[in-house]
Design an enzyme around this catalytic site. Structure first.
Site, PDB file in Angstrom:
ATOM      1  N   HIS A  48       0.860  -1.189   0.000  1.00 34.44           N
ATOM      2  CA  HIS A  48       0.000   0.000   0.000  1.00 34.44           C
ATOM      3  C   HIS A  48       0.893   1.235   0.000  1.00 34.44           C
ATOM      4  CE1 HIS A  48       1.092   0.056   4.209  1.00 34.44           C
ATOM      5  NE2 HIS A  48       0.526  -1.127   4.409  1.00 34.44           N
ATOM      6  N   HIS A  51       4.031   1.196   2.295  1.00 33.08           N
ATOM      7  CA  HIS A  51       5.196   0.503   1.737  1.00 33.08           C
ATOM      8  C   HIS A  51       5.830   1.350   0.636  1.00 33.08           C
ATOM      9  CE1 HIS A  51       2.650  -3.112   2.971  1.00 33.08           C
ATOM     10  NE2 HIS A  51       3.763  -3.339   3.617  1.00 33.08           N
TER      11      HIS A  51
HETATM   12  P1  AMP Z   1       4.831  -5.334   6.478  1.00 28.57           P
HETATM   13  O1  AMP Z   1       4.614  -5.682   5.051  1.00 28.57           O
HETATM   14  O2  AMP Z   1       3.584  -5.076   7.253  1.00 28.57           O
HETATM   15  O3  AMP Z   1       5.787  -6.285   7.170  1.00 28.57           O
HETATM   16  O4  AMP Z   1       5.570  -3.935   6.483  1.00 28.57           O
HETATM   17  C1  AMP Z   1       6.768  -3.747   5.753  1.00 28.57           C
HETATM   18  C2  AMP Z   1       7.342  -2.416   6.120  1.00 28.57           C
HETATM   19  O5  AMP Z   1       6.401  -1.389   5.792  1.00 28.57           O
HETATM   20  C3  AMP Z   1       7.632  -2.270   7.624  1.00 28.57           C
HETATM   21  O6  AMP Z   1       8.863  -1.590   7.805  1.00 28.57           O
HETATM   22  C4  AMP Z   1       6.464  -1.452   8.109  1.00 28.57           C
HETATM   23  O7  AMP Z   1       6.757  -0.681   9.252  1.00 28.57           O
HETATM   24  C5  AMP Z   1       6.214  -0.547   6.913  1.00 28.57           C
HETATM   25  N1  AMP Z   1       4.855  -0.001   6.942  1.00 28.57           N
HETATM   26  C6  AMP Z   1       3.704  -0.698   7.064  1.00 28.57           C
HETATM   27  N2  AMP Z   1       2.645   0.147   7.110  1.00 28.57           N
HETATM   28  C7  AMP Z   1       3.147   1.406   7.020  1.00 28.57           C
HETATM   29  C8  AMP Z   1       2.562   2.708   7.012  1.00 28.57           C
HETATM   30  N3  AMP Z   1       1.253   2.888   7.111  1.00 28.57           N
HETATM   31  N4  AMP Z   1       3.395   3.768   6.908  1.00 28.57           N
HETATM   32  C9  AMP Z   1       4.735   3.588   6.794  1.00 28.57           C
HETATM   33  N5  AMP Z   1       5.341   2.386   6.783  1.00 28.57           N
HETATM   34  C10 AMP Z   1       4.560   1.304   6.900  1.00 28.57           C
END
Ligand code: AMP
Length: 312
Positions: A48, A51
């Site tokens: 999203h 990311h």
């Molecule tokens: P995930 O796919 O949930 O493991 O997240 C991958 C990376 O994206 C991690 O470093 C999360 O902290 C970051 N991330 C997820 N959601 C957000 C958001 N809303 N804003 C900024 N970074 C995000």
């Protein structure tokens, strides 16, 4: 400036997708051979705008950007949403390319855990910082995160890695791991990206039914309530927490798991009458099958990149 042939070609091309470590290493070595610095964004996919902002930051700071997409089983507890976790590799490849990715690493579990028994072999584990907040409610979660991130670091060997501040404890734990093990990687934290109504973007928001989605804004509203109380001069931790907790009275579909005030540098709980800061409020809540988290510095301007956003 990117070295990506895909993006230089323009059009509908997407970044190369590799699934094996030798192919990953070959592409990264080729980029390094051209003098490129390597940026890395580890994700579990279903990308999203949050990311994408990490990928854009990587593209801004580095010449060649690797995005990994891997739903890591060892960071899910029993009964958590490993099997249900949303997946969309084609959509992710397009979004990652659009944000500036040059290479997508999408390994399977045999690639990441060659023993075939994820979690039975070598662990990388950070103590202390993982004891409270999410660590308290998700035993073993951070051990899974640090294990997979160190495996990914060793495969990609990036110069800079980018993590979201939305997962604040994760960012702190990764920084600690990098310091302790002396990984030659610079870790950058990126501000939380929110939906227009303030809800922090998350792949898990896809689980929310319409009424749940409407009430899920309680997390950020709670952070904003505490921030407003702080800016009105409130310094009692219990009353700041009270201002946040009250918000959940109007959101019966949202079941808070924890709301805590911590020092953002040490993650130690803040109690009693607080000094002038820094003060981070962190919250986790269950909404239907989704477990959502959010956090913000309540002692800074709400609209700062570290605050809970505007009061809207
Ligand atoms: P995930 O796919 O949930 O493991 O997240 C991958 C990376 O994206 C991690 O470093 C999360 O902290 C970051 N991330 C997820 N959601 C957000 C958001 N809303 N804003 C900024 N970074 C995000």
């Amino acid at each position: 400036m990117s070295l990506s042939s895909a993006r230089e070609g323009g059009g509908d091309e997407v970044a190369d997708i590799v699934t094996t470590t030798p192919d990953l290493r070959q592409s990264v070595a080729r980029a390094r051979g051209h003098g490129a610095s390597i940026g890395f964004v580890p994700t579990m996919g279903y990308l999203h705008d949050g990311h994408q902002s990490l990928i854009r930051a990587a593209d801004h700071h580095c010449d060649f950007v690797v995005v990994s997409i891997y739903v890591n089983p060892t960071q899910f507890g029993a009964g958590e949403d490993l099997d249900a976790y949303p997946r969309d590799l084609d959509g992710d490849a397009a979004k990652a390319t659009d944000a500036g990715a040059d290479l997508i690493f999408a390994p399977d579990t045999a690639e990441m855990y060659p023993s075939g028994r994820p979690g039975v072999e070598t662990w990388v584990e950070v103590h202390g910082l993982t004891d409270n907040l999410c660590g308290q409610f998700r035993p073993g979660h951070f051990r899974g995160v640090t294990t997979i991130v160190s495996r990914l670091f060793l495969k990609v060997q990036p110069d800079v890695a980018f993590f979201g501040r939305k997962d604040f404890q994760q960012l702190a734990v990764i920084r600690q791991m990098v310091r302790d093990l002396d990984f030659p990687v610079q870790v950058e934290g990126v501000p939380t990206v929110r939906e227009p109504d303030g809800l922090a973007m998350s792949s898990r928001n896809a689980y929310l039914a319409r009424r749940q989605r409407a009430q899920a804004t309680a997390l950020v509203t709670a952070l904003r309530a505490a921030s407003a109380a702080w800016h009105d001069g409130e310094r009692h931790a219990s009353r700041l927490l009270g201002a946040a907790r009250e918000i959940f009275d109007d959101a019966p579909l949202v079941d808070p798991e924890y709301i805590e005030l911590v020092n953002p540098d040490t993650l130690e709980p803040l109690t009693g009458v607080l000094a002038d800061g820094p003060v981070l409020m962190a919250v986790a809540a269950h909404v239907g099958t989704a477990r959502l988290i959010d956090n913000a510095r309540i002692d800074v301007e709400p609209s700062s990149p570290f605050g809970p956003g505007g009061v809207g």
